[in-house]
Design an enzyme around this catalytic site. Structure first.
Site, short mmCIF file in Angstrom:
data_model
loop_
_atom_site.label_atom_id
_atom_site.label_comp_id
_atom_site.label_asym_id
_atom_site.label_seq_id
_atom_site.Cartn_x
_atom_site.Cartn_y
_atom_site.Cartn_z
N SER A 42 0.79 -1.22 0.00
CA SER A 42 0.00 0.00 0.00
C SER A 42 0.83 1.28 0.00
O SER A 42 0.29 2.36 -0.05
CB SER A 42 -0.98 0.00 1.17
OG SER A 42 -0.30 0.30 2.36
N LYS A 102 -6.41 4.14 8.74
CA LYS A 102 -5.43 5.05 8.16
C LYS A 102 -5.94 6.48 8.17
O LYS A 102 -5.21 7.41 8.50
CB LYS A 102 -5.12 4.63 6.72
CG LYS A 102 -4.29 3.35 6.62
CD LYS A 102 -4.17 2.92 5.17
CE LYS A 102 -3.24 1.72 5.04
NZ LYS A 102 -3.20 1.24 3.65
#
Ligand SMILES: Nc1ncnc2c1ncn2[C@@H]1O[C@H](COP(=O)(O)OP(=O)(O)O)[C@@H](O)[C@H]1O
Ligand SMILES: [Mg+2]
Length: 793
Positions: free
Chosen positions: A689, A732
């Site tokens: 990611s 996140k």
């Protein structure tokens, strides 16, 4: 199973001329002590079998070397040992047996005799020397005094040991008893065993005890001694057995046991046991009457009766069904946590209408310090129930949940029944904390035992191996907690109603600090609100300069540190009160820990902010790229995993392919090495990611264009620059929000995950959903500055 009992009086046994010798590694056994031991191996078992067939006496000596398959060499053995009598033997498998032994007396080996598969030796008894007089008395009273202090400091010695030591009149026995229970090296204990002169022996033990006391008083916990909970219960059992043997030595009578049995009989009548339990208890009681109080089985049966009569068979608390009051209590204890509180109130409302409703099994899930555990206590308080907590972290053995069968030496009920007993009611709020940390190994799968505990169709007759009778858990309200849901075994997870506690924003933390943490710490440190207050700026600084977390655990700790510092100054009369401002923090909690160093890094092109997921919530990551003269090298540092390295290679290839479009010299790589670094190096980082972020950092470096302020991103890339979706979006984004990020770039494919982000966070941040790397760069890079990144470096 094969059980046999030793008849006769142990005290008058004489040490024979020849003894079979069993070696023990790293352990010393003393006369007068009773202790269990497991014997393993063909040779040892044949020795034990032969002893059982004869006088049941064995010489135990310590070996200097760990066991091997060979017969131990005489040189590897100490030559002074203790003769023991086997009180009881139970075969527990092929070449395996559990023994219960009683130490009889010291002996010295004269000569080993050959001819058997095991060791045998001619021996000589070592009687204690006679010791009397004022000096001996002084040594004894000094030793018992020191030992008393050890008992008080040491968590694993029952308090009775101190009293017991005082009541021993024989100086030799006193020295032996203390040497056998304290936490000393086996070699030291061996020295005590070898000291036949009683006065000397007292002196040797005093020296060891003094040393131990020093260690203990230095605060060095003797935890290492108890490796697991099970070890501890075994040890306790062992100690109790010794206690009993010594009591007997002191001439405690059998009448005491009659009274004891009578008392248990009364308890069994009064406690309202289930029919099945009562039958079992009666059976044990009548067995007890036939047993000798000094036999090992007597203790086992007594312990069982103690357990079964102290469980809350009938006791329960009455639920508080006053919804307003419950809500008030929940609010008193925690800020926010609306969803969880509402769910508890709902449950109460339903119970009010339909009293026999089965409760839900809630699972509070979220990063550490978000109030999961403490919410459990609050719920218990709101419902008017008792609270028990059991941490499942590291529980691997089914027996920890469900107990060991009574035939196992030192067996106890599992932790569920232990918790119920502690709560003294049969309807507590029972928190199974950190269910995601539940382990599994060869000793059986604890999750299947938990399944039974949590299943409303089964748990009215929960069977603990030790109790061996059913106990009704259906009135218990179980609450579980977890950091992450992924590691909970699926069957278990299905049972749980998950409520997520995601972490707090800066504003929420400010309120929690002000209304909950600060008042609590003021009180805990003996201060009054008049004596200390915090300015808003100071609170904000503690939150963002000293802690970086989703929850408020460290925040509470730092506030506690400040309060403690102020309290001690007031106590020393240095000040009368304190108003804590930002500049005072340094004095109480040291220098600022989290600086805007990241922001400083961002002042040059080549640094991008990424978002990472960890089991304790999201994190922001700075990704730095630099270039230097060289020859097509790509260097990666900062503990990166393989997948992350591949992402970096893919990012570089994309840039090389698209150099033209990006305005980068086509041959830039020919004379260049590129270095990508992701700080916070102690943390292992992996996963795809960071692809988007690495590529952005590289593009920024090579085009010499800054990356926009307060911008973060996450996403996987393909070689052709397509942006693919990634996991952990919610965590996140929350981490980015905490770090003050204003703009976030996410993969378009993750659009659906936006729904999980709390509304107040979503409205603070500008989101861009992209599916093309070129779009990311358009959004992220500021306009071009003079010069090229490569030329400069
Ligand atoms: N919303 C809140 N309001 C007040 N105090 C809170 C809140 N959330 C957490 N706390 C406090 O923070 C500390 C840590 O919480 P804890 O329950 O141990 O967290 P967790 O079990 O989720 O790791 C506790 O003292 C708790 O009371
Ligand atoms: Mg917790």
């Amino acid at each position: 199973m094969n059980e046999q009992q030793l008849p006769g009086d142990l005290k008058n046994i004489k040490i024979p001329d020849v003894l079979p010798i069993l070696s023990l590694y790293n352990a010393v056994v003393f006369p007068h002590m009773t202790f269990p031991m497991e014997v393993v191996g063909e040779r040892a078992i044949s020795l034990v079998d032969e002893a059982m067939g004869g006088d049941r006496l064995i010489g135990l000596v310590m070996s200097k070397k760990a066991f091997t398959d060979e017969l131990p060499k005489p040189d590897d053995l100490y030559h002074v040992g203790t003769m023991i009598a086997i009180l009881k033997m139970a075969k527990t498998g092929d070449n395996k047996a559990q023994l219960l032994m009683q130490g009889i007396g010291r002996f010295a080996i004269k000569e080993f005799i050959e001819g058997k598969t095991y060791l045998q030796a001619t021996v000589e008894a070592l009687e204690d020397t006679k010791a009397q007089g004022i000096e001996i008395e002084a040594l004894m009273s000094n030793l018992t005094g020191l030992f008393d202090r050890i008992v008080k400091l040491s968590p694993f010695l029952p308090q009775e040991f101190g009293i017991l030591a005082k009541s021993i009149n024989d100086p030799g026995v006193l020295a032996d008893m203390i040497a056998s229970v304290i936490n000393a090296e086996a070699e030291e204990k061996q020295k005590v065993l070898e000291t036949r002169d009683v006065k000397n022996r007292l002196e040797v033990v005093t020296k060891i005890v003094n040393h131990q006391l020093e260690i203990l008083e230095l605060g060095n916990k003797i935890q290492s001694q108890v490796k697991t909970d099970m070890d501890k219960t075994q040890r306790e059992y062992y100690l109790r057995q010794q206690l009993k043997a010594i009591r007997e030595e002191l001439g405690e009578t059998e009448d005491d046991s009659k009274v004891e049995i009578q008392e248990y009989r009364k308890k069994v009548e009064e406690k309202g046991l289930s029919e099945e339990a009562k039958r079992e208890a009666d059976r044990e009681l009548s067995r007890l009457e036939r047993m000798h109080p000094s036999s090992a089985e007597y203790t086992v049966a007594l312990t069982y009766l103690d357990w079964i009569t102290s469980l809350p068979w009938q006791e329960s608390t009455v639920d508080n069904l006053d919804i307003k009051k419950a809500r008030k209590i929940l609010d008193e204890d925690h800020y926010g946590l609306e969803k969880a509180k509402r769910r508890v109130i709902e449950y109460l409302a339903v119970r009010k209408l339909k009293p026999d409703t089965k409760g839900p099994i809630l699972c509070f899930a979220g990063p550490p310090g978000t109030g999961k555990t403490s919410l459990g206590t609050s719920i218990a308080r709101a419902l008017g129930r008792k609270f028990v907590r059991m941490s499942l972290g590291g529980v691997r053995d089914e027996a920890e949940i469900r107990g060991h069968r009574r035939t196992y030496v030192g067996a106890l009920p599992g932790r569920i029944i232990q918790g119920i007993r502690r709560s003294e009611t049969n309807n507590p709020v029972f928190m199974l904390d950190e269910i995601d940390k539940l382990g599994m190994d060869f000793r059986g799968d604890p999750s299947s035992a938990l399944l039974e505990v949590l299943d409303p169709e089964q748990n009215f007759s929960f069977s603990d191996h030790y109790l061996d009778v059913a106990f009704d858990l259906s009135h218990v309200m179980f609450i579980t907690t977890a950091n992450i849901l992924e590691t909970i075994p699926p069957a278990l997870r299905d049972r749980l109603e998950v409520i997520e506690l995601l972490g707090y924003t800066l504003d929420e933390k400010m309120k929690i600090a002000e209304k909950y943490l600060i008042p609590r710490q003021i009180e805990a440190n003996g201060l009054t609100p008049k004596q200390i207050n915090f300015t808003d700026a100071a609170k904000k600084q503690i939150i963002s300069g000293y802690t970086r977390e989703a929850g408020v655990r460290n925040l509470e700790r730092e506030i506690a540190n400040v309060c403690r510092g102020v309290a001690s100054e007031i106590a020393k009369e240095e000040i009368k009160s304190a108003s804590i401002k930002v500049k005072d923090l340094h004095k109480y909690i040291g220098p600022v820990r989290i600086t805007s160093e990241g922001k400083a890094r961002m002042s040059k092109p080549g640094v991008a902010v990424g978002l990472a997921w960890t089991p304790v919530g999201g994190e922001i990551l700075y990704i730095e790229a630099t270039a230097m003269k060289g020859n097509k090298g790509l260097m990666l540092t900062g503990q990166l995993g393989e997948i992350m390295k591949e992402s970096a290679a893919a990012a570089l290839s994309f840039i090389r392919t698209n150099a033209d479009k990006l305005g980068i010299p086509k041959d830039f790589y020919d004379k260049t090495d590129i270095h990508i670094h992701i700080p916070a190096g102690a943390i292992q980082k992996d996963g795809p990611s960071a692809g988007v972020t690495i590529l952005t950092a590289l593009a920024s470096l090579l085009t010499n264009r800054h990356i926009k302020k307060d911008l973060a991103m996450t996403g996987e890339i393909t070689l052709r620059g397509v942006v693919l979706p990634v996991g952990g979006i919610k965590e996140k984004v929350l981490a980015a929000h905490r770090a003050g990020i204003k703009t976030i770039i996410l993969p378009k494919w993750n659009a659906k995950d936006m729904e999980d982000i709390p509304e107040n966070v979503r409205s603070d941040i500008e989101f861009h959903l992209v599916d093309e790397m070129l779009d990311v760069l358009k959004l992220a890079l500021a306009k071009k500055e003079s010069g090229s990144g490569i030329a400069k470096s």
